[in-house]
Design a protein around this motif. Structure first.
Motif, PDB file in Angstrom:
ATOM      1  N   UNK A  70     -36.517 -17.474  17.629  1.00 56.08           N
ATOM      2  CA  UNK A  70     -35.583 -16.597  16.925  1.00 56.08           C
ATOM      3  C   UNK A  70     -34.482 -17.407  16.261  1.00 56.08           C
ATOM      4  N   UNK A  71     -34.270 -17.132  14.976  1.00 53.69           N
ATOM      5  CA  UNK A  71     -33.150 -17.735  14.260  1.00 53.69           C
ATOM      6  C   UNK A  71     -32.063 -16.681  14.120  1.00 53.69           C
ATOM      7  N   UNK A  72     -30.845 -17.107  14.231  1.00 57.28           N
ATOM      8  CA  UNK A  72     -29.725 -16.171  14.171  1.00 57.28           C
ATOM      9  C   UNK A  72     -29.086 -16.223  12.784  1.00 57.28           C
ATOM     10  N   UNK A  73     -28.992 -15.076  12.134  1.00 57.97           N
ATOM     11  CA  UNK A  73     -28.385 -14.971  10.815  1.00 57.97           C
ATOM     12  C   UNK A  73     -27.200 -14.007  10.916  1.00 57.97           C
ATOM     13  N   UNK A  74     -25.995 -14.521  11.176  1.00 55.81           N
ATOM     14  CA  UNK A  74     -24.852 -13.616  11.391  1.00 55.81           C
ATOM     15  C   UNK A  74     -24.527 -12.736  10.191  1.00 55.81           C
ATOM     16  N   UNK A  75     -24.769 -13.218   8.964  1.00 56.44           N
ATOM     17  CA  UNK A  75     -24.443 -12.390   7.803  1.00 56.44           C
ATOM     18  C   UNK A  75     -25.361 -11.169   7.724  1.00 56.44           C
ATOM     19  N   UNK A  76     -26.612 -11.321   8.118  1.00 55.87           N
ATOM     20  CA  UNK A  76     -27.537 -10.183   8.139  1.00 55.87           C
ATOM     21  C   UNK A  76     -27.159  -9.230   9.266  1.00 55.87           C
ATOM     22  N   UNK A  77     -26.774  -9.776  10.402  1.00 55.83           N
ATOM     23  CA  UNK A  77     -26.338  -8.928  11.515  1.00 55.83           C
ATOM     24  C   UNK A  77     -25.148  -8.069  11.112  1.00 55.83           C
ATOM     25  N   UNK A 126     -26.353  -5.194   8.819  1.00 55.19           N
ATOM     26  CA  UNK A 126     -27.066  -4.171   9.604  1.00 55.19           C
ATOM     27  C   UNK A 126     -26.072  -3.356  10.419  1.00 55.19           C
ATOM     28  N   UNK A 127     -25.107  -4.029  11.039  1.00 56.57           N
ATOM     29  CA  UNK A 127     -24.111  -3.329  11.843  1.00 56.57           C
ATOM     30  C   UNK A 127     -23.259  -2.411  10.961  1.00 56.57           C
ATOM     31  N   UNK A 128     -22.896  -2.877   9.778  1.00 63.48           N
ATOM     32  CA  UNK A 128     -22.089  -2.071   8.867  1.00 63.48           C
ATOM     33  C   UNK A 128     -22.860  -0.806   8.453  1.00 63.48           C
ATOM     34  N   UNK A 129     -24.147  -0.967   8.153  1.00 60.95           N
ATOM     35  CA  UNK A 129     -24.969   0.186   7.797  1.00 60.95           C
ATOM     36  C   UNK A 129     -25.045   1.197   8.929  1.00 60.95           C
ATOM     37  N   UNK A 131     -23.702   5.121   8.850  1.00 61.91           N
ATOM     38  CA  UNK A 131     -24.549   6.265   9.202  1.00 61.91           C
ATOM     39  C   UNK A 131     -23.898   7.100  10.303  1.00 61.91           C
ATOM     40  N   UNK A 132     -23.328   6.427  11.305  1.00 61.27           N
ATOM     41  CA  UNK A 132     -22.655   7.147  12.392  1.00 61.27           C
ATOM     42  C   UNK A 132     -21.456   7.925  11.859  1.00 61.27           C
ATOM     43  N   UNK A 133     -20.727   7.339  10.920  1.00 60.88           N
ATOM     44  CA  UNK A 133     -19.568   8.022  10.339  1.00 60.88           C
ATOM     45  C   UNK A 133     -19.994   9.297   9.620  1.00 60.88           C
TER      46      UNK A 133
END
Length: 50
Positions: free
Chosen positions: A8-15, A18-21, A25-27
């Motif tokens: 697994x490679x970690x890509x914080x900008x993609x995380x 995804x978290x912002x999306x 949606x929750x909002x």
């Protein structure tokens, strides 16, 4: 170390994206229920959906 962690490679900008999306949606769901509006029938496309 299991297979997932070794490959697994970690890509914080993609995380962050995804978290912002997920937060957006929750909002929308919370706002809809707060004002007793009908559920949103539009599904936002996810990356990779065609």
């Amino acid at each position: 170390m299991n297979f997932y962690h070794s490959t697994h490679r970690h890509y914080p900008e993609i995380d962050r994206i995804v978290q912002h999306g997920a937060m957006l949606k929750a909002h929308v769901v919370n706002t809809t229920s707060q004002y007793n509006l009908p559920p949103n029938k539009v599904k936002a496309p996810r990356p990779g959906d065609t």
